[in-house]
Design a protein around this motif. Structure first.
Motif, PDB file in Angstrom:
ATOM      1  N   LEU A  88       2.978  13.077   4.213  1.00 58.28           N
ATOM      2  CA  LEU A  88       4.155  13.946   4.360  1.00 58.28           C
ATOM      3  C   LEU A  88       5.430  13.179   3.994  1.00 58.28           C
ATOM      4  CD1 LEU A  88       3.295  15.717   7.748  1.00 58.28           C
ATOM      5  CD2 LEU A  88       2.909  16.577   5.429  1.00 58.28           C
ATOM      6  N   THR A  89       5.496  11.907   4.393  1.00 58.22           N
ATOM      7  CA  THR A  89       6.650  11.061   4.057  1.00 58.22           C
ATOM      8  C   THR A  89       6.787  10.954   2.542  1.00 58.22           C
ATOM      9  OG1 THR A  89       6.320   9.754   6.059  1.00 58.22           O
ATOM     10  CG2 THR A  89       7.629   8.735   4.324  1.00 58.22           C
ATOM     11  N   ARG A  90       5.654  10.748   1.881  1.00 60.37           N
ATOM     12  CA  ARG A  90       5.686  10.552   0.426  1.00 60.37           C
ATOM     13  C   ARG A  90       6.129  11.811  -0.295  1.00 60.37           C
ATOM     14  NH1 ARG A  90      -0.121   7.839   0.015  1.00 60.37           N
ATOM     15  NH2 ARG A  90      -0.201   9.152  -1.826  1.00 60.37           N
ATOM     16  N   VAL A 125      17.638   8.553  -1.563  1.00 56.02           N
ATOM     17  CA  VAL A 125      16.554   9.516  -1.334  1.00 56.02           C
ATOM     18  C   VAL A 125      15.684   9.166  -0.111  1.00 56.02           C
ATOM     19  CG1 VAL A 125      16.437  10.576  -3.612  1.00 56.02           C
ATOM     20  CG2 VAL A 125      15.271   8.397  -3.226  1.00 56.02           C
ATOM     21  N   ASP A 126      15.885   7.966   0.469  1.00 53.82           N
ATOM     22  CA  ASP A 126      15.253   7.618   1.741  1.00 53.82           C
ATOM     23  C   ASP A 126      15.979   8.297   2.907  1.00 53.82           C
ATOM     24  OD1 ASP A 126      12.982   6.025   2.106  1.00 53.82           O
ATOM     25  OD2 ASP A 126      14.046   4.166   1.582  1.00 53.82           O
ATOM     26  N   GLY A 127      17.231   8.658   2.682  1.00 54.44           N
ATOM     27  CA  GLY A 127      18.027   9.280   3.754  1.00 54.44           C
ATOM     28  C   GLY A 127      18.447   8.298   4.833  1.00 54.44           C
ATOM     29  N   PHE A 128      18.717   7.046   4.470  1.00 48.97           N
ATOM     30  CA  PHE A 128      19.043   6.002   5.460  1.00 48.97           C
ATOM     31  C   PHE A 128      20.546   5.790   5.655  1.00 48.97           C
ATOM     32  CE2 PHE A 128      14.809   3.449   4.799  1.00 48.97           C
ATOM     33  CZ  PHE A 128      14.145   4.416   5.537  1.00 48.97           C
ATOM     34  N   HIS A 129      21.376   6.139   4.659  1.00 49.01           N
ATOM     35  CA  HIS A 129      22.829   5.902   4.753  1.00 49.01           C
ATOM     36  C   HIS A 129      23.426   6.902   5.765  1.00 49.01           C
ATOM     37  CE1 HIS A 129      27.035   5.676   3.602  1.00 49.01           C
ATOM     38  NE2 HIS A 129      26.769   4.598   2.877  1.00 49.01           N
ATOM     39  N   PHE A 137      16.958   6.052  -5.623  1.00 50.94           N
ATOM     40  CA  PHE A 137      16.168   4.818  -5.436  1.00 50.94           C
ATOM     41  C   PHE A 137      16.053   4.454  -3.969  1.00 50.94           C
ATOM     42  CE2 PHE A 137      19.160   1.200  -4.773  1.00 50.94           C
ATOM     43  CZ  PHE A 137      20.374   1.851  -4.988  1.00 50.94           C
ATOM     44  N   ILE A 138      15.047   3.641  -3.693  1.00 51.62           N
ATOM     45  CA  ILE A 138      14.833   3.176  -2.321  1.00 51.62           C
ATOM     46  C   ILE A 138      14.618   1.664  -2.331  1.00 51.62           C
ATOM     47  CG2 ILE A 138      13.737   5.379  -1.683  1.00 51.62           C
ATOM     48  CD1 ILE A 138      11.060   3.824  -1.508  1.00 51.62           C
ATOM     49  N   VAL A 139      14.997   1.048  -1.233  1.00 52.09           N
ATOM     50  CA  VAL A 139      14.688  -0.366  -1.031  1.00 52.09           C
ATOM     51  C   VAL A 139      13.622  -0.381   0.059  1.00 52.09           C
ATOM     52  CG1 VAL A 139      15.599  -2.636  -0.440  1.00 52.09           C
ATOM     53  CG2 VAL A 139      17.091  -0.943  -1.560  1.00 52.09           C
ATOM     54  N   GLN A 140      12.428  -0.769  -0.313  1.00 55.30           N
ATOM     55  CA  GLN A 140      11.310  -0.706   0.637  1.00 55.30           C
ATOM     56  C   GLN A 140      11.537  -1.672   1.800  1.00 55.30           C
ATOM     57  OE1 GLN A 140       8.859   1.558   0.330  1.00 55.30           O
ATOM     58  NE2 GLN A 140       7.788   0.883   2.143  1.00 55.30           N
ATOM     59  N   LEU A 141      11.341  -1.182   3.005  1.00 54.70           N
ATOM     60  CA  LEU A 141      11.449  -2.012   4.211  1.00 54.70           C
ATOM     61  C   LEU A 141      10.045  -2.459   4.632  1.00 54.70           C
ATOM     62  CD1 LEU A 141      13.949   0.204   6.227  1.00 54.70           C
ATOM     63  CD2 LEU A 141      14.471  -1.637   4.634  1.00 54.70           C
ATOM     64  N   PRO A 142       9.863  -3.532   5.365  1.00 58.14           N
ATOM     65  CA  PRO A 142      10.899  -4.442   5.856  1.00 58.14           C
ATOM     66  C   PRO A 142      11.433  -5.367   4.762  1.00 58.14           C
ATOM     67  CG  PRO A 142       8.718  -5.257   6.456  1.00 58.14           C
ATOM     68  CD  PRO A 142       8.507  -3.935   5.772  1.00 58.14           C
ATOM     69  N   SER A 168       0.822  -1.200   0.000  1.00 57.30           N
ATOM     70  CA  SER A 168       0.000   0.000   0.000  1.00 57.30           C
ATOM     71  C   SER A 168       0.869   1.269   0.000  1.00 57.30           C
ATOM     72  CB  SER A 168      -0.949  -0.082   1.197  1.00 57.30           C
ATOM     73  OG  SER A 168      -1.267   1.176   1.674  1.00 57.30           O
ATOM     74  N   TYR A 169       1.969   1.275   0.778  1.00 59.45           N
ATOM     75  CA  TYR A 169       2.881   2.432   0.766  1.00 59.45           C
ATOM     76  C   TYR A 169       3.465   2.642  -0.631  1.00 59.45           C
ATOM     77  CZ  TYR A 169       3.094   1.805   5.891  1.00 59.45           C
ATOM     78  OH  TYR A 169       2.795   1.660   7.220  1.00 59.45           O
ATOM     79  N   VAL A 170       3.867   1.538  -1.246  1.00 62.15           N
ATOM     80  CA  VAL A 170       4.505   1.630  -2.569  1.00 62.15           C
ATOM     81  C   VAL A 170       3.503   2.158  -3.601  1.00 62.15           C
ATOM     82  CG1 VAL A 170       5.482   0.244  -4.450  1.00 62.15           C
ATOM     83  CG2 VAL A 170       6.316  -0.072  -2.118  1.00 62.15           C
ATOM     84  N   ASN A 176      15.036   3.388  14.154  1.00 58.10           N
ATOM     85  CA  ASN A 176      16.059   3.965  13.271  1.00 58.10           C
ATOM     86  C   ASN A 176      15.428   4.788  12.164  1.00 58.10           C
ATOM     87  OD1 ASN A 176      18.199   2.781  14.622  1.00 58.10           O
ATOM     88  ND2 ASN A 176      17.934   0.863  13.496  1.00 58.10           N
ATOM     89  N   ILE A 177      14.188   4.471  11.827  1.00 56.57           N
ATOM     90  CA  ILE A 177      13.556   5.094  10.656  1.00 56.57           C
ATOM     91  C   ILE A 177      12.837   6.401  11.030  1.00 56.57           C
ATOM     92  CG2 ILE A 177      11.701   3.428  10.773  1.00 56.57           C
ATOM     93  CD1 ILE A 177      11.488   3.317   7.854  1.00 56.57           C
ATOM     94  N   VAL A 178      12.352   6.512  12.288  1.00 59.06           N
ATOM     95  CA  VAL A 178      11.677   7.757  12.703  1.00 59.06           C
ATOM     96  C   VAL A 178      12.280   8.361  13.992  1.00 59.06           C
ATOM     97  CG1 VAL A 178       9.497   8.902  13.257  1.00 59.06           C
ATOM     98  CG2 VAL A 178       9.489   7.009  11.658  1.00 59.06           C
ATOM     99  N   GLY A 220       1.113   4.178  -3.031  1.00 57.93           N
ATOM    100  CA  GLY A 220       1.010   5.615  -2.755  1.00 57.93           C
ATOM    101  C   GLY A 220       2.171   6.388  -3.361  1.00 57.93           C
ATOM    102  N   LYS A 221       3.366   5.854  -3.231  1.00 62.56           N
ATOM    103  CA  LYS A 221       4.558   6.516  -3.778  1.00 62.56           C
ATOM    104  C   LYS A 221       4.479   6.591  -5.309  1.00 62.56           C
ATOM    105  CE  LYS A 221       7.365   5.160   0.194  1.00 62.56           C
ATOM    106  NZ  LYS A 221       8.409   4.311   0.789  1.00 62.56           N
ATOM    107  N   LEU A 222       4.021   5.493  -5.930  1.00 64.62           N
ATOM    108  CA  LEU A 222       3.920   5.480  -7.399  1.00 64.62           C
ATOM    109  C   LEU A 222       2.860   6.472  -7.877  1.00 64.62           C
ATOM    110  CD1 LEU A 222       4.153   1.628  -8.046  1.00 64.62           C
ATOM    111  CD2 LEU A 222       5.923   3.327  -8.514  1.00 64.62           C
TER     112      LEU A 222
HETATM  113  N1  GUN Z   1       8.936   1.201   5.182  1.00 64.47           N
HETATM  114  C1  GUN Z   1       8.148   2.007   5.926  1.00 64.47           C
HETATM  115  N2  GUN Z   1       8.472   3.297   5.702  1.00 64.47           N
HETATM  116  C2  GUN Z   1       9.485   3.301   4.796  1.00 64.47           C
HETATM  117  C3  GUN Z   1      10.249   4.330   4.171  1.00 64.47           C
HETATM  118  O1  GUN Z   1      10.080   5.545   4.406  1.00 64.47           O
HETATM  119  N3  GUN Z   1      11.192   3.906   3.293  1.00 64.47           N
HETATM  120  C4  GUN Z   1      11.435   2.607   3.026  1.00 64.47           C
HETATM  121  N4  GUN Z   1      12.396   2.282   2.164  1.00 64.47           N
HETATM  122  N5  GUN Z   1      10.742   1.626   3.601  1.00 64.47           N
HETATM  123  C5  GUN Z   1       9.778   1.970   4.476  1.00 64.47           C
END
Ligand code: GUN
Length: 266
Positions: free
Chosen positions: A250-252, A111-115, A86-91, A40-42, A151-153, A44-46
């Motif tokens: 807001l995340t999207r 662009v996820d800002g995780f590194h 690019f992003i690798v969707q979690l989990p 569902s998140y993906v 770690n993500i929020v 939304g992003k698309l």
């Molecule tokens: N899973 C839940 N939220 C996110 C996010 O912001 N980015 C990624 N890559 N995976 C997620």
């Protein structure tokens, strides 16, 4: 402005900016799970990408993929000149080391800002700060309480609120915080970020400052089959973000903004 109006306005700004570019920015989303929430998140992003004129490609990989195969795919996209971010969707599935994956995405495309050396702010904290700023919230010297240390929020949110420019007083509480301390911190908070992933983290039995702002990051499927935040609805504060139709949007928008920035920096 409520979040829906705000996001529509930001999208329109992005759409105009992208229309002036030599080519549309390109986003790749790698998905390697069969998690319905992720799907569902993906989606939304698309949808957002399509609306603002971003060229988005979804690469769905089999959840049984090996670490080696995923590493190879990431390297391929890192080296693909046509991909801006690019992003690798979690989990990710259990056999995959999520922390390793976060280090593999090159900082220029992260662009996820995780590194740890990323060039971008993580999308959820960035989206929250941008929105509250737009609403005129002055973070300086305010008591910000973050509930949850993910770690993500939770962790990146604490860092951003502490940085120069925000200058908030930041407290992070979590599953090991006593109920008594939790109530104390809530009573003193001007801004509460609820990011636990559990229904009822905030409810009517706590005392809140009447001018407090609650940002609800939780997206929980209730026994009624509906989506609920971490906070019970309609708490006695000045502003409380809704779920659904709140922080997720807001995340999207932050992801799209990071991608446009990635292309501009190239
Ligand atoms: N899973 C839940 N939220 C996110 C996010 O912001 N980015 C990624 N890559 N995976 C997620």
């Amino acid at each position: 402005m409520d979040i829906k109006e705000y996001v529509a306005y930001r999208k329109e700004e992005l759409r105009k900016e992208i229309a002036m570019m030599d080519r549309p920015p390109k986003l790749v989303i790698i998905k390697a799970n069969d998690n319905p929430a992720s799907a569902s998140y993906v989606r939304g992003k698309l949808k957002d990408a399509d609306e603002v004129g971003i060229d988005a490609e979804l690469i769905e990989l089999d959840p049984s993929i090996s670490q080696k195969e995923l590493d190879k795919k990431i390297e391929e996209i890192n080296n693909d000149k046509d991909v801006d971010g690019f992003i690798v969707q979690l989990p990710l599935p259990n056999q995959i080391d999520e922390e390793k994956v976060k280090l593999e995405v090159i900082p220029e495309k992260d662009v996820d800002g995780f590194h740890p050396c990323t060039k971008f702010l993580p999308c959820t904290p960035k989206g929250i700060v941008d929105y509250l700023r737009h609403e005129g919230f002055d973070f300086k010297g305010k008591n910000a309480l973050i509930i949850g240390r993910s770690n993500i929020v939770g962790k990146p949110m604490a860092r951003i609120l502490l940085e120069k420019g925000c200058d908030a007083n930041v407290t992070v509480i979590h599953s090991r915080t006593s109920e008594e301390d939790k109530a104390f911190y809530i009573a003193h908070a001007d801004l509460i970020i609820a990011a636990v992933g559990k229904i009822g983290v905030l409810d009517g039995h706590y005392a809140y400052k009447k001018d407090a702002v609650i940002v609800d990051v939780g997206i929980n499927r209730g026994e009624d089959g509906k989506l609920h935040g971490d906070a019970m609805p309609s708490l006695p504060v000045k502003l409380q973000t809704p779920v659904p139709g709140g922080v997720g949007l807001l995340t999207r928008i932050s992801l799209m903004e990071n991608l446009v920035e990635a292309k501009k920096r190239k």
